[in-house]
Scaffold this active site. Structure first.
Site, PDB file in Angstrom:
ATOM      1  N   CYS A 265       0.787  -1.138  -0.043  1.00 53.95           N
ATOM      2  CA  CYS A 265      -0.218   0.139   0.006  1.00 53.95           C
ATOM      3  C   CYS A 265       0.934   1.169  -0.091  1.00 53.95           C
ATOM      4  O   CYS A 265       1.600   1.413  -0.985  1.00 53.95           O
ATOM      5  CB  CYS A 265      -0.892  -0.216   1.051  1.00 53.95           C
ATOM      6  SG  CYS A 265      -2.314   0.994   0.748  1.00 53.95           S
TER       7      CYS A 265
ATOM      8  N   HIS B 219      -3.626  -5.190   1.128  1.00 52.13           N
ATOM      9  CA  HIS B 219      -3.439  -5.651   2.580  1.00 52.13           C
ATOM     10  C   HIS B 219      -4.027  -7.133   2.676  1.00 52.13           C
ATOM     11  O   HIS B 219      -4.782  -7.509   1.878  1.00 52.13           O
ATOM     12  CB  HIS B 219      -4.325  -4.973   3.577  1.00 52.13           C
ATOM     13  CG  HIS B 219      -3.658  -3.329   3.562  1.00 52.13           C
ATOM     14  ND1 HIS B 219      -2.507  -3.014   4.029  1.00 52.13           N
ATOM     15  CD2 HIS B 219      -4.232  -2.149   3.006  1.00 52.13           C
ATOM     16  CE1 HIS B 219      -2.359  -1.654   3.894  1.00 52.13           C
ATOM     17  NE2 HIS B 219      -3.616  -1.158   3.385  1.00 52.13           N
TER      18      HIS B 219
END
Length: 511
Positions: free
Chosen positions: A342, A434
């Site tokens: 991310c 994630h």
């Protein structure tokens, strides 16, 4: 008829509210009770995406798993995601609604949300036999009581009995219990039913005289003494429970399946989000995971992870100031394994255009991946599924940055081999997803690729199931409640509400 309820409050932050709530939920569901978790307002960088695309605190997702139900936005209607010392992103019913200073939020916005959170709680209580609510910080934060919607505000609005948890491992638990009650108004004190001691080490009989005295002083009983247990801090909400250079979750590393261990260093960037991404690595036998903040600590790492962050540009600046940026660039040039997740993926790219999160405009990234990132006001919230290394991968996305991948090899693809997310160059991988490492087959394949590049004789264990380990942890929490709490009294509290006739303890809340 609405289901029963309970608010688990704490004498302090990190007293154990999240895990006690999860433990009560798991104990109840094993008794055949249809139960749901609830936290009116959560301040956390550790979040999750529900199946309907709503962002909630990861602790509530974990508690929903303890209840064996799907998490929803109703379980955490207000989420605050800090972006610095003075402001947070406000996420309402799973969607961001803007940035707000602490003064602005507590100065009026928070109080207006009480009706929303009470409505969510009512809807849950209509659908479930019981709802176990988690408070935040301490209910005796007298400077914030007027606008409180997560502790006594929700308890009074829904007439919930309150169980106060205290961490005895910190010391001063009796004073904390007494002081918490004594700083509440008479109307709030009426709802405080009693206490639960957490993290006790030693002979409980030595504690009993103090609990008896506390009962005489406050008119409120203890509902149990939970012993100290290592490795139960799953999916915390506020931050790492380990110091830098401390092993994840203080967990012992199991012997490797191969000849050597694999060392993983995680850069402890500012505003780190979803640090639970590396829990699945730490669960692998022979994988040692540590958080680091110095360039020399990367030298012997077989894999370096740059995790998610709520402040990509701020993290990039921090990496440069500490010399970690140069160490990461050298590592990538040498082909040594590096993973960005991310925000960590974004800062490994060439350029960042950010007029949203940091408002810094154009910023040069580390340039180790052929990626350009542009921040948009609309947040990506998704639960994607793909394939990597020939294995199925599931994850979740929470980001404002949109990545344009200009080269490299695909990392995560669809069934037809078309790139879905991220890229790879040499030994450097990047992804927005994630939770991808919780996919067992993918994790093992990724670690085999890392070990090969690192020259380590490491072999992933063939049978590690992260989901099964998570279930074992949740059952251990349920066992703690079942074995060390007065469960009959707890159920009466949940089903019937606050005992009558609880005395007022002076001085009460300041006028």
């Amino acid at each position: 008829m609405s289901g029963g309820g309970l608010l688990v409050a704490g004498t302090t932050s990190d007293a154990g509210k999240s895990v006690v709530t999860a433990g009560i939920c798991r104990w109840l569901v094993r008794q055949g009770v249809k139960v749901a978790p609830f936290k009116a307002q959560n301040m956390s960088l550790n979040s999750f995406v529900t199946r309907e695309g709503a962002e909630i605190g990861r602790a509530q997702a974990m508690q929903a798993q303890a209840c064996r139900v799907e998490p929803t936005a109703l379980m955490n209607p207000v989420l605050l995601k800090p972006g610095g010392d003075r402001s947070s992103q406000v996420v309402l019913m799973g969607r961001p609604v803007g940035e707000m200073s602490a003064r602005g939020y507590h100065g009026g916005r928070q109080e207006k949300l009480l009706g929303t959170v009470l409505d969510c709680l009512d809807r849950l209580r209509d659908a479930y036999d019981a709802v176990i609510c988690e408070g935040a910080g301490s209910p005796a934060e007298i400077n914030l009581r007027r606008t409180d919607i997560v502790n006594m505000g929700i308890a009074r609005g829904a007439r919930l009995p309150v169980l106060v948890v205290g961490d005895i491992d910190r010391g001063g638990v009796f004073a904390s219990f007494f002081g918490t009650v004594a700083l509440l108004s008479p109307e709030d004190q009426e709802l405080v039913a009693g206490f639960l001691v957490n993290k006790f080490r030693g002979d409980v009989s030595l504690l009993e005289p103090g609990l008896d005295m506390l009962h005489r002083l406050t008119g409120r009983r203890s509902y149990g003494v939970l012993p100290f247990r290592h490795g139960l801090g799953i999916d915390e909400e506020d931050g790492l429970r380990v110091s830098l250079r401390g092993a994840v979750r203080e967990s012992a590393v199991a012997a490797p399946a191969g000849e050597e261990v694999l060392r993983v260093a995680v850069c402890a960037v500012p505003l780190m989000s979803n640090f639970t991404d590396v829990d699945a690595l730490a669960a692998e036998p022979g994988v040692v995971v540590r958080f680091v903040d110095r360039p020399d600590e990367l030298a012997d790492a077989d894999l370096v992870v740059v995790p998610g962050t709520r402040g990509t540009v701020k993290a990039l600046r921090w990496l440069r100031e500490r010399g970690l940026a140069d160490a990461l660039v050298r590592r990538a040039a040498e082909g040594r394994p590096l993973l960005g997740v991310c925000g960590g993926f974004q800062l490994l790219g060439e350029h960042i255009e950010d007029d949203v999160e940091s408002r810094a405009g154009h910023v040069d990234g580390l340039g180790v991946l052929p990626v350009r990132v542009r921040f948009t006001r609309e947040k990506t919230l998704a639960r994607p599924v793909g394939e990597a290394f020939g294995e199925r991968v599931e994850g979740y996305e929470i980001h404002h940055g949109v990545a344009e991948v200009l080269g490299g090899d695909p990392f995560i693809s669809d069934d037809h081999g078309h790139s879905l997310d991220g890229c790879r160059v040499g030994g450097t991988w990047g992804t927005h997803w994630h939770g991808a490492l919780e996919s067992d087959g993918f994790r093992r394949a990724f670690l085999r690729a890392v070990a090969e590049r690192a020259g380590r004789r490491f072999v992933p264990a063939p049978d590690t199931s992260f989901a099964a380990l998570r279930e074992e942890q949740l059952d251990r929490l349920g066992d703690l409640i079942e074995q060390h709490a007065d469960t009959d009294a707890l159920w009466r509290l949940i089903e019937s509400g606050v005992p009558r006739g609880l005395p007022f303890i002076p001085p009460g809340a300041p006028v």
